[in-house]
Structures are given as C-alpha cells and as structure tokens.
Enzyme design. Structure first.
Site, PDB file in Angstrom:
ATOM      1  N   GLU A 142      56.125 -19.353  28.086  1.00 24.48           N
ATOM      2  CA  GLU A 142      57.103 -20.439  28.224  1.00 24.48           C
ATOM      3  C   GLU A 142      57.189 -21.390  27.033  1.00 24.48           C
ATOM      4  O   GLU A 142      56.834 -22.573  27.160  1.00 24.48           O
ATOM      5  CB  GLU A 142      56.827 -21.247  29.499  1.00 24.48           C
ATOM      6  N   GLU A 191      56.406 -14.557  36.540  1.00 25.77           N
ATOM      7  CA  GLU A 191      56.040 -15.634  37.468  1.00 25.77           C
ATOM      8  C   GLU A 191      57.226 -15.894  38.377  1.00 25.77           C
ATOM      9  O   GLU A 191      58.369 -15.914  37.922  1.00 25.77           O
ATOM     10  CB  GLU A 191      55.735 -16.958  36.748  1.00 25.77           C
TER      11      GLU A 191
HETATM   12  O1  IFM Z   1      51.960 -23.804  36.907  1.00 27.92           O
HETATM   13  C1  IFM Z   1      53.019 -23.450  36.082  1.00 27.92           C
HETATM   14  C2  IFM Z   1      52.589 -22.399  35.090  1.00 27.92           C
HETATM   15  O2  IFM Z   1      51.533 -22.840  34.313  1.00 27.92           O
HETATM   16  C3  IFM Z   1      53.728 -22.038  34.175  1.00 27.92           C
HETATM   17  N1  IFM Z   1      54.915 -21.718  34.908  1.00 27.92           N
HETATM   18  C4  IFM Z   1      55.333 -22.618  35.954  1.00 27.92           C
HETATM   19  C5  IFM Z   1      54.179 -22.888  36.888  1.00 27.92           C
HETATM   20  C6  IFM Z   1      54.626 -23.836  38.018  1.00 27.92           C
HETATM   21  O3  IFM Z   1      55.046 -25.050  37.493  1.00 27.92           O
END
Ligand code: IFM
Length: 485
Positions: free
Chosen positions: A193, A381
C-alpha cells in the site's frame, strides 16, 4: 472446559477451535467458480502481530512507530501485539487447522537490519527462516512482503521516503532477505500500500506523521523507484537460486490499496470528478506500473512540488511484474464538485468504510479494460472491522461472515467475466494492532484475548475454513506457472 464441550483446544491452550456445522451455517458454504489453483489465505503484517520489539533482547532496531510516534504515549503500540514472535509455531498450527492454503506476512526491516543499512541481526532473519520452514512443513505457501510500513527510524533520520537514497538501502535489504529465504519462498512482494505510506507524510494519523501535503508525489515516486530497484535485485537473486525447492522462478509483485471512485450521479461533472479522484489518489500507481506514465493531474503536481521524474525512472517502475496484489475495502462516491460523500443509508464498518461489494467487481472489470499489461491479480487483503460478540460458545460475527461471502462472490463475478484472479486473502488472520487506532478495531478471522493471548477462531474463521474445504474437494493440488508477461 466441560467434558461435553465440542470445542477443540490446542495442546498448549493457545487457540480454541469451536465446533461449526456447515450445514447450519447462516451464510452459504459453497464452491466458488474460480480457476484451478485458486488460493485461499489470510494476511498479517510484522508490526501488527509480532511484539518482541525490544532492541536488547531481540536485536531489533527502532522503527518509525517507536521513534516518530513517541510523542503519543497514549496510543497502543506493538510492544506485545499478538506475541506472534514467541507463539509462531502454534500460530502456524492454527493456520493449518483452519485449512488455509497460503499465509501472507511481512518481514520487518528494522528486525533484520536494525540501522536500515549495514549489520544484519542474525536472530531476526532466523525468525523468518523458521517461520517459512514451519509453513512449508505444514503445506502452507508463504507470501512474503518486504515492507509493511515499519521503516527503521535510522532511515527516517535521513528523510525516509523523501530521500531517494533510502530506495537504494531498501534494495540492499531486499538482497539480504532473498539470499536467505529465496530458496524456499516463491511469492515476493515489495511494498504494501504505497498510498497509505504516503499518508504518513502528508497527514498525522500514521508514522512518521509529517503533515506535509507537498511531499505526496515525491514520496509515492520514491516508493515506486524502490519497488523497481528491489524487483531487479529479487530477479537476479532468483535466477541464481533457481529451482532449489520449487519449480520456475520466484514471482515478484507489489500490493496496492485501490479505492475506486464512482460518480454520485450520471452528470458529466460527476464522472469527470470521479475519474480525477481515482487518478490522483490511486490510478497513478497503476499508471506508473503498467503504462510507464503518470496521469496529467499527478505530473502537474510533481512539477508544482519540485519532483523531477526522468524517463529512466519510469522504465525502472514499469518493468514487468508477475502479479498485482490488491487490498480492497471500500469505494468512494464523488459529486460533480469533487466531494467524497457518504451514501445515505449505506452500511459501514466501524472504520466508517462503506460496505458495497459490487464495486469490487466493477473495479476489476474496469482495470481489465484499461490496463492491457495487467498481470494476474490477487486480492491480498479484504475484511471488515465489525463488532464481535463473545460468548461461551465462541466469537460470533455474522456481519463479517456476510461481508466476506459477498466479497468472494463479487470476485467470482469478475473471474467469470475474464479477470485473471488467482487468490483471495482475508485481512486479517487474527485481531491485531490497527496502527494508531490500537486494538479497538478488530478485523480478525481469529479473536485474540488481549490479557491471555488465547486465540479463538471466530464464526467467520470457521465458515472460511469450511469454504476452503468445500473448494479443495476433488481439486488437484496443481500450481500455476509464473504469470510473468
Ligand atoms: O490493518 C491494515 C493493514 O495494515 C493494511 N491494510 C488495511 C488494514 C486495515 O486498515
């Protein structure tokens, strides 16, 4: 524990696996239409779960989360987190019992190279080597991320990602890791990210919290350069290590959090504003990686903020990758005036993020038509911070189960329409440190008791486990070839 209980408790009382009957599940447990080899897994990141940050005991260097957020002692921190550093073997046993086929985790730069450059902390590197061995021993494929936001504080002292030299140090760090783990880990990811890493420079909600909007493009561009440099290093090392324990080359990718912007109405102004919102915030990473050129809105911002971007930079950034990881949580809805609005009556998670799974299908289809060079995709994710209800029979989270089912179904829709999608990873394996929001927002498939550290697989984790089982039945354990263009 009464004798009658159907709960399954691990040997060391570390995790509880309540009984679950798929036939009585309130949310369907079914086979999804994904191609052969589609992988179901779960994700975590180092700082959010490991604990063991003490420099003396563990040889780990300090990260920006300690040194650059130190003025905020009221915040929860990663000192203990899920104590995963100590409980790794049992955690892997739990992952195995859940039936997950893949586990996505990050390695911590300050744990491996405490000062960011120079001496290696053998104990730290050894920890990840043991983790990888443990995963492989249990038939779980490791998906390794090199950077999930825990920059060594010493690198921030040099300006962090505003300084191109840090990109070179990152590539050196990648070399250390791949030389140790590249014989066993096939799936590599450079960054998690970049857009959120940038947020730590322009705002103050994440480390280092610099609150300087003028750094936006400089930081994002340097992160993509670092991705390019590390990709080269990984490829070189991969070629040297070729086919020790797996067939073919190691696979390199990057993970982007993508938030599609949809127009609030059918007007031209709303459509234009939505397009601009996407390109300015998320699309520019895609354009850099897959078109070798940033959109105009970002080029103008680069000029305004004094960022020089050469053709050689863009060549480095656009070099082929084997897969793109997408972290997907929400969409944005944008008015003709460029305002992001809340949709009246829409359901939201505890993060205030709208729940709207169909936007995932739409985004993937749009990406397929816009980016000809798109490599295979993974959802690396996806998950929701929602309320959990803890009772004697387990941890109940129907909202999360519905959310997960809806998102896997949305992914299936895209897959059926030709998007090359190879896997889905739930965020997160277990409740963990949600950065500056501490332990209050829980996304886990597994509940973690903050006092005792006992893990209890939530209803969603049990349901997911049943889904994985239903989707593995009768499928050959085949592995797809490299998706490299
Ligand atoms: O917890 C975070 C993760 O570290 C990165 N992506 C989003 C998740 C939720 O906010």
């Amino acid at each position: 524990m009464s004798k009658k209980s159907k709960h399954n408790i691990s040997k060391n009382n570390t995790y509880v696996f309540p009984h679950f009957n798929p036939r009585l599940s309130p949310v369907p447990v079914r086979r999804f239409h994904f191609p052969e080899g589609f992988v179901f897994g779960a994700s975590t990141s180092a700082y959010q779960i490991e604990g063991a940050i003490d420099t003396v005991a563990y040889g780990r260097g300090r990260s920006i989360w300690e040194d650059y957020f130190a003025a905020r002692p009221h915040l929860d921190n990663g000192e203990v987190a899920c104590d995963h550093y100590q409980r790794m073997v049992e955690d892997v046993a739990m992952i195995k019992k859940m039936g997950l086929k893949a586990y996505r985790f990050s390695v911590s730069w300050p744990r491996i190279i405490p000062a960011g450059t120079g001496a290696v902390n053998a104990q730290g590197l050894e920890f990840y080597s043991r983790l990888v061995d443990e995963l492989l021993k249990n038939g779980i494929e490791p998906y390794l991320t090199l950077y999930h936001w825990d920059l060594p504080a010493a690198m921030q002292d040099l300006g962090g990602w505003t300084n191109r030299a840090v990109a070179e140090h990152f590539a050196d760090y990648a070399k250390v890791v791949v030389e140790r783990l590249g014989d066993r880990v096939k799936k590599w990811c450079t960054f998690n990210e970049p857009e959120v890493i940038v947020a730590g420079y322009i705002g103050d909600g994440l480390a280092p919290g610099l609150k300087n909007p003028a750094l936006r493009v400089a930081v994002g561009h340097n992160l993509l350069l670092a991705h390019g440099l590390a990709t080269k290093v990984l490829r070189q090392a991969g070629a040297a290590l070729k086919s020790k324990s797996y067939e073919g080359d190691l696979e390199v990718g990057i993970v982007l959090n993508l938030v599609p912007a949809e127009p609030a109405s059918a007007t031209v102004s709303a459509k234009t504003a939505a397009r601009r919102q996407w390109q300015r915030n998320y699309g520019w990473y895609m354009d850099g990686l897959f078109k070798g050129k940033y959109p105009r809105v970002v080029q103008l911002e680069a000029r305004r903020t004094g960022v020089s971007i050469s053709a050689a930079d863009m060549e480095l950034i656009r070099q082929p990758i084997d897969y793109l990881g997408i972290n997907w949580y929400l969409r944005q809805v944008v008015t003709g005036r460029g305002r992001v609005i809340r949709v009246p009556g829409a359901k939201e998670t505890l993060m205030g993020w709208e729940i709207h799974a169909p936007a995932l299908t739409t985004m993937l289809l749009n990406m397929k038509s816009e980016y000809r060079q798109l490599p295979p995709l993974y959802i690396t994710e996806n998950g929701a911070a929602l309320k959990d209800e803890r009772t004697a029979s387990g941890v109940h989270d129907l909202g999360r189960m519905t959310y997960t089912y809806d998102h896997i179904s949305a992914l299936e829709m895209a897959s059926l329409q030709g998007v090359d999608i190879r896997g889905y990873f739930a965020w997160s394996l277990m409740d963990n440190l949600e950065w500056s929001l501490g332990y209050s927002k829980t996304f886990g498939l597994v509940h973690v008791d903050r006092e005792t550290q006992v893990r209890t697989v939530k209803d969603t984790g049990l349901w997911y486990s049943a889904v994985i089982k239903a989707n593995s039945r009768g499928k050959a354990a085949s592995r797809k070839g490299s998706g490299r263009r």
